[in-house]
Enzyme design. Sequence first.
Site, PDB file in Angstrom:
ATOM      1  N   HIS A  36      78.614 -26.239 -29.314  1.00 60.51           N
ATOM      2  CA  HIS A  36      78.655 -26.216 -27.848  1.00 60.51           C
ATOM      3  C   HIS A  36      78.241 -24.863 -27.270  1.00 60.51           C
ATOM      4  O   HIS A  36      77.960 -24.768 -26.068  1.00 60.51           O
ATOM      5  CB  HIS A  36      80.057 -26.556 -27.334  1.00 60.51           C
ATOM      6  CG  HIS A  36      80.486 -27.953 -27.611  1.00 60.51           C
ATOM      7  ND1 HIS A  36      79.727 -29.052 -27.276  1.00 60.51           N
ATOM      8  CD2 HIS A  36      81.607 -28.443 -28.211  1.00 60.51           C
ATOM      9  CE1 HIS A  36      80.353 -30.152 -27.657  1.00 60.51           C
ATOM     10  NE2 HIS A  36      81.494 -29.806 -28.227  1.00 60.51           N
ATOM     11  N   ASP A  73      78.860 -34.827 -35.163  1.00 63.23           N
ATOM     12  CA  ASP A  73      80.108 -34.620 -34.430  1.00 63.23           C
ATOM     13  C   ASP A  73      80.213 -35.659 -33.317  1.00 63.23           C
ATOM     14  O   ASP A  73      79.197 -36.134 -32.798  1.00 63.23           O
ATOM     15  CB  ASP A  73      80.104 -33.208 -33.843  1.00 63.23           C
ATOM     16  CG  ASP A  73      81.446 -32.789 -33.265  1.00 63.23           C
ATOM     17  OD1 ASP A  73      82.167 -32.043 -33.942  1.00 63.23           O
ATOM     18  OD2 ASP A  73      81.758 -33.191 -32.128  1.00 63.23           O
ATOM     19  N   HIS A  75      81.058 -35.225 -30.356  1.00 62.64           N
ATOM     20  CA  HIS A  75      80.576 -34.652 -29.096  1.00 62.64           C
ATOM     21  C   HIS A  75      79.118 -34.224 -29.232  1.00 62.64           C
ATOM     22  O   HIS A  75      78.680 -33.794 -30.308  1.00 62.64           O
ATOM     23  CB  HIS A  75      81.405 -33.420 -28.707  1.00 62.64           C
ATOM     24  CG  HIS A  75      82.871 -33.676 -28.618  1.00 62.64           C
ATOM     25  ND1 HIS A  75      83.753 -33.391 -29.643  1.00 62.64           N
ATOM     26  CD2 HIS A  75      83.616 -34.206 -27.621  1.00 62.64           C
ATOM     27  CE1 HIS A  75      84.977 -33.722 -29.284  1.00 62.64           C
ATOM     28  NE2 HIS A  75      84.920 -34.221 -28.061  1.00 62.64           N
ATOM     29  N   ASP A 160      85.276 -35.671 -36.131  1.00 63.86           N
ATOM     30  CA  ASP A 160      86.156 -36.192 -35.092  1.00 63.86           C
ATOM     31  C   ASP A 160      85.779 -37.591 -34.625  1.00 63.86           C
ATOM     32  O   ASP A 160      86.410 -38.131 -33.715  1.00 63.86           O
ATOM     33  CB  ASP A 160      86.239 -35.235 -33.900  1.00 63.86           C
ATOM     34  CG  ASP A 160      84.929 -34.542 -33.586  1.00 63.86           C
ATOM     35  OD1 ASP A 160      83.899 -34.919 -34.165  1.00 63.86           O
ATOM     36  OD2 ASP A 160      84.937 -33.604 -32.775  1.00 63.86           O
TER      37      ASP A 160
END
Length: 256
Positions: A36, A73, A75, A160
């Site tokens: 990120h 991931d 995200h 995740d």
Amino acid sequence: YEVALYAVGGAIRAMETVMDGEVNSAFALVRPPGHHATPWRAMGFCLFNNIAIAAEQALAKYKLERIIIIDFDVHHGNGTQEVFYERPEVMYISTHEYPFYPGTGSFEETGGGAATGATVNIPLPAGCGDSEYLQVFEQVIAPAARRFKPQLILVSAGYDAHWADGIAMMQVSVTGFAQMVRIIKGLADELCDGHLVFSLEGGYNLNALAASVKATFDVLLGNTKIDDLLGQSPHSFGAPNIDRLIRAIKEVHDLP
């Protein structure tokens, strides 16, 4: 800050051990995660973008011309995408729950300028599990990688999307992650002499994270037996149909 510097160094060192021929593949088991973080700010637990910095070092030190970053991931790696959005030498491929944090990652985001087409976003609806991810890896990621012909594959390995991880709403199992890693390893063996580097991103249920990382190690080491003590998701809601999404992505990227 000091720990984040060591995380970046770990990702770089993992890449160098592979490129220097010390090992065939490596896993940088580091935290904080990185995908990120943009060139200008920290975001979402990420201070520095470990995988992007490792990619930059690989381009500079080893004079590589084509690198793929695969990010599974849950995200979207907005920071990694931002770094390489107009850089045709790096293809960024992301599977992620959508719409979800950080809000980026539509399949219409495909790169800019000379790098148009080098960003491949696969925004998946909540509830996707092993079969949907396997479908994506076989029908989108593998053909995109074969067309790009990378000299190195880097992986933002976030776990995740596991069904037991409460941060998101995906239904992937440990076995599912092993299937993804097996496809990625096969692509590395086929396309770039096995040059393959993983760097840890998300994963917040410690039992699921530990089991998924171990399964990744098993695949990389050639072990055929995968321990999945957590099993499949106990949740009973039906998985979404992603056929239309896959067709749209393949059309945008002109994939077979």
